[in-house]
Design a protein around this motif. Structure first.
Motif, PDB file in Angstrom:
ATOM      1  N   ALA A   1      -4.084   9.815  15.957  1.00 58.86           N
ATOM      2  CA  ALA A   1      -4.484   9.111  14.739  1.00 58.86           C
ATOM      3  C   ALA A   1      -4.461   7.618  14.991  1.00 58.86           C
ATOM      4  O   ALA A   1      -3.525   7.100  15.610  1.00 58.86           O
ATOM      5  N   LYS A   2      -5.491   6.926  14.504  1.00 59.14           N
ATOM      6  CA  LYS A   2      -5.565   5.475  14.620  1.00 59.14           C
ATOM      7  C   LYS A   2      -6.046   4.904  13.295  1.00 59.14           C
ATOM      8  O   LYS A   2      -7.023   5.385  12.717  1.00 59.14           O
ATOM      9  N   THR A   3      -5.332   3.898  12.798  1.00 53.11           N
ATOM     10  CA  THR A   3      -5.668   3.243  11.543  1.00 53.11           C
ATOM     11  C   THR A   3      -5.794   1.753  11.792  1.00 53.11           C
ATOM     12  O   THR A   3      -4.947   1.151  12.467  1.00 53.11           O
ATOM     13  N   ASP A   4      -6.850   1.133  11.255  1.00 54.82           N
ATOM     14  CA  ASP A   4      -7.025  -0.303  11.364  1.00 54.82           C
ATOM     15  C   ASP A   4      -7.536  -0.826  10.025  1.00 54.82           C
ATOM     16  O   ASP A   4      -8.728  -0.800   9.738  1.00 54.82           O
ATOM     17  N   LEU A   5      -6.582  -1.260   9.197  1.00 51.52           N
ATOM     18  CA  LEU A   5      -6.898  -1.795   7.877  1.00 51.52           C
ATOM     19  C   LEU A   5      -6.439  -3.246   7.775  1.00 51.52           C
ATOM     20  O   LEU A   5      -5.847  -3.665   6.788  1.00 51.52           O
ATOM     21  N   LEU A   6      -6.689  -4.010   8.835  1.00 57.22           N
ATOM     22  CA  LEU A   6      -6.324  -5.423   8.908  1.00 57.22           C
ATOM     23  C   LEU A   6      -4.811  -5.580   8.902  1.00 57.22           C
ATOM     24  O   LEU A   6      -4.186  -5.711   9.946  1.00 57.22           O
TER      25      LEU A   6
ATOM     26  N   ARG B   1       0.255  11.029  -6.241  1.00 54.47           N
ATOM     27  CA  ARG B   1      -0.978  11.604  -6.784  1.00 54.47           C
ATOM     28  C   ARG B   1      -2.112  10.592  -6.621  1.00 54.47           C
ATOM     29  O   ARG B   1      -1.963   9.419  -6.960  1.00 54.47           O
ATOM     30  N   GLY B   2      -3.230  11.068  -6.069  1.00 54.81           N
ATOM     31  CA  GLY B   2      -4.418  10.242  -5.923  1.00 54.81           C
ATOM     32  C   GLY B   2      -5.631  10.956  -6.476  1.00 54.81           C
ATOM     33  O   GLY B   2      -5.532  11.966  -7.171  1.00 54.81           O
TER      34      GLY B   2
ATOM     35  N   GLU C   1      -5.061   9.694   1.936  1.00 55.49           N
ATOM     36  CA  GLU C   1      -5.485   8.672   0.983  1.00 55.49           C
ATOM     37  C   GLU C   1      -4.543   7.475   1.087  1.00 55.49           C
ATOM     38  O   GLU C   1      -3.335   7.645   1.259  1.00 55.49           O
ATOM     39  N   ILE C   2      -5.086   6.281   0.952  1.00 55.80           N
ATOM     40  CA  ILE C   2      -4.296   5.056   0.897  1.00 55.80           C
ATOM     41  C   ILE C   2      -4.660   4.321  -0.384  1.00 55.80           C
ATOM     42  O   ILE C   2      -5.846   4.109  -0.670  1.00 55.80           O
ATOM     43  N   SER C   3      -3.639   3.963  -1.152  1.00 55.32           N
ATOM     44  CA  SER C   3      -3.840   3.259  -2.408  1.00 55.32           C
ATOM     45  C   SER C   3      -3.120   1.922  -2.376  1.00 55.32           C
ATOM     46  O   SER C   3      -2.172   1.726  -1.612  1.00 55.32           O
ATOM     47  N   ALA C   4      -3.553   1.010  -3.214  1.00 54.85           N
ATOM     48  CA  ALA C   4      -2.957  -0.319  -3.262  1.00 54.85           C
ATOM     49  C   ALA C   4      -1.586  -0.280  -3.936  1.00 54.85           C
ATOM     50  O   ALA C   4      -1.349   0.500  -4.871  1.00 54.85           O
ATOM     51  N   LEU C   5      -0.689  -1.125  -3.438  1.00 54.28           N
ATOM     52  CA  LEU C   5       0.638  -1.304  -4.032  1.00 54.28           C
ATOM     53  C   LEU C   5       1.326   0.036  -4.221  1.00 54.28           C
ATOM     54  O   LEU C   5       1.354   0.863  -3.329  1.00 54.28           O
ATOM     55  N   SER C   6       1.894   0.279  -5.407  1.00 58.04           N
ATOM     56  CA  SER C   6       2.639   1.524  -5.641  1.00 58.04           C
ATOM     57  C   SER C   6       1.883   2.480  -6.553  1.00 58.04           C
ATOM     58  O   SER C   6       2.486   3.388  -7.140  1.00 58.04           O
ATOM     59  N   GLN C   7       0.596   2.309  -6.661  1.00 54.69           N
ATOM     60  CA  GLN C   7      -0.209   3.134  -7.556  1.00 54.69           C
ATOM     61  C   GLN C   7      -0.111   4.617  -7.199  1.00 54.69           C
ATOM     62  O   GLN C   7      -0.439   5.026  -6.099  1.00 54.69           O
TER      63      GLN C   7
ATOM     64  N   ALA D   1       0.856  -1.189   0.000  1.00 51.80           N
ATOM     65  CA  ALA D   1       0.000   0.000   0.000  1.00 51.80           C
ATOM     66  C   ALA D   1       0.889   1.235   0.000  1.00 51.80           C
ATOM     67  O   ALA D   1       2.076   1.172   0.329  1.00 51.80           O
ATOM     68  N   ASN D   2       0.312   2.356  -0.403  1.00 57.21           N
ATOM     69  CA  ASN D   2       1.013   3.626  -0.271  1.00 57.21           C
ATOM     70  C   ASN D   2       0.070   4.670   0.275  1.00 57.21           C
ATOM     71  O   ASN D   2      -1.153   4.567   0.141  1.00 57.21           O
ATOM     72  N   LEU D   3       0.659   5.658   0.948  1.00 52.18           N
ATOM     73  CA  LEU D   3      -0.122   6.658   1.675  1.00 52.18           C
ATOM     74  C   LEU D   3       0.351   8.049   1.297  1.00 52.18           C
ATOM     75  O   LEU D   3       1.545   8.289   1.130  1.00 52.18           O
ATOM     76  N   ARG D   4      -0.605   8.955   1.162  1.00 56.55           N
ATOM     77  CA  ARG D   4      -0.300  10.383   0.997  1.00 56.55           C
ATOM     78  C   ARG D   4      -1.147  11.147   2.002  1.00 56.55           C
ATOM     79  O   ARG D   4      -2.306  10.791   2.247  1.00 56.55           O
ATOM     80  N   GLN D   5      -0.571  12.195   2.585  1.00 56.00           N
ATOM     81  CA  GLN D   5      -1.302  12.931   3.611  1.00 56.00           C
ATOM     82  C   GLN D   5      -0.860  14.384   3.632  1.00 56.00           C
ATOM     83  O   GLN D   5       0.333  14.685   3.480  1.00 56.00           O
TER      84      GLN D   5
END
Length: 336
Positions: free
Chosen positions: A290-295, A114-115, A92-98, A72-76
């Motif tokens: 901040a708390k994130t829970d995406l499995l 970029r998302g 935003e969180i996107s799959a792999l290196s998208q 996954a990749n993240l932008r903030q």
């Protein structure tokens, strides 16, 4: 403790992706080739790459993140009004290196992400790094200056021969430009605004926790930057700490681990962070939780913003009194 200072270029990993023992140490400038982290299949899922820029201005705290975690990749983009404590946060969180591009090593190219709802770009330009970011409510365009002779601490240390870490903490970059929030423009004035870079290239354990503090400002006519590394059993790895401070752009490396004292039931109570060369109190005024829970990805962060006071001792033995250095201190627990 005596730490090994690197003075010549060296790769972090060998041709098979394993730790190069010759890279273990610290440096004052970019010398480590980290291009084998996150490229190819070796260690896939453990590779973590990021560029985090924190900006301190008289009116706002800003943060911009581009991160790639293999799966996954993240932008903030995050901003906070210092007078009101009001936050504007976009993530935003996107799959792999998208949508994400990161250079293999620091300075080898631009970092972009970029998302659908935001974009960020960190580009090396004459005299510094231009940082641009835009979301639905926020637009940032600033330049973090790189002054002649400027130094920044890099550290390379292993968790094991397979799990390795390289970070650069560039903590006292003067910055200027502007930020627009909900249509209102705010200047980022030179001379009273500062940029902090956290550059990371690592192959990390699944469970990782840390404390990190940073700050920048003027004290007694000198430009001061603070880099405060984590406590606990991983504070010193293979004889390397992540503690340092800068005076007018020169790194003063601190080998000893720091003792962190804070109240996890009251994050806005004063913190104490200290060792024989850094004796600091941190007075928070805002807790960014901040708390994130995406499995697969789970994290919990308390990043407190406020002011440092105390004193630090230079390599030459001089104590410098700090009468108010703005910055942050954080407590982070990740499963990633």
């Amino acid at each position: 403790m005596t730490e090994h200072e690197l003075t010549a270029p060296v790769p972090l990993c060998d041709e098979k992706g394993r730790l190069n023992p010759a890279s273990v140490g610290w440096s004052r400038r970019q010398l480590i080739d980290t291009s084998r982290i996150g490229h190819g299949w070796y260690g896939w899922g453990r590779n973590k790459r990021w560029e985090y820029w924190g900006i301190i201005t008289p009116t706002h705290f800003l943060a911009m993140t581009i991160a790639a975690l293999d799966y996954a990749n993240l932008r903030q983009i995050w901003v906070m009004d210092r007078a009101t404590g009001i936050e504007v946060d976009a993530v935003e969180i996107s799959a792999l290196s998208q949508g994400v591009q990161l250079p293999g090593s620091l300075g080898d190219g631009d970092a972009t992400s970029r998302g659908r709802a935001m974009r960020l770009a960190f580009a090396e330009v004459a005299g510094g790094t231009r940082l641009t970011a835009a979301s639905a409510r926020v637009s940032i365009d600033v330049v973090a200056e790189r002054l002649p002779g400027h130094e920044a601490m890099g550290t390379a240390a292993p968790f094991s021969n397979f799990l390795v870490e390289y970070t650069v903490k560039d903590v006292d970059r003067p910055v200027h430009g502007s930020v627009v929030i909900d249509g209102e423009r705010f200047e980022v004035p030179p001379g009273s605004s500062w940029a902090v870079l956290d550059h990371g290239r690592l192959r990390a354990p699944y469970r990782t926790s840390w404390n990190w503090g940073a700050g920048a400002g003027m004290s007694a006519g000198r430009r001061i930057g603070l880099q405060l590394g984590g406590g606990g059993p991983l504070a010193i790895r293979r004889g390397i700490s992540q503690n340092a401070f800068t005076v007018n752009g020169r790194v003063h490396k601190v080998a000893e681990a720091l003792v962190w004292e804070f109240d996890a039931d009251d994050w806005l109570a004063p913190w104490r962070i200290r060792n024989d060369r850094m004796q600091l109190s941190f007075l928070p005024m805002h807790d960014r939780y901040a708390k994130t829970d995406l499995l697969v990805i789970r994290s919990e962060t308390h990043q407190c913003f406020g002011t440092y006071r105390g004193r630090v001792r230079t390599d030459e033995g001089e104590w410098i009194e700090l009468d108010g250095i703005d910055g942050w201190a954080e407590d982070v627990h990740n499963r990633w």
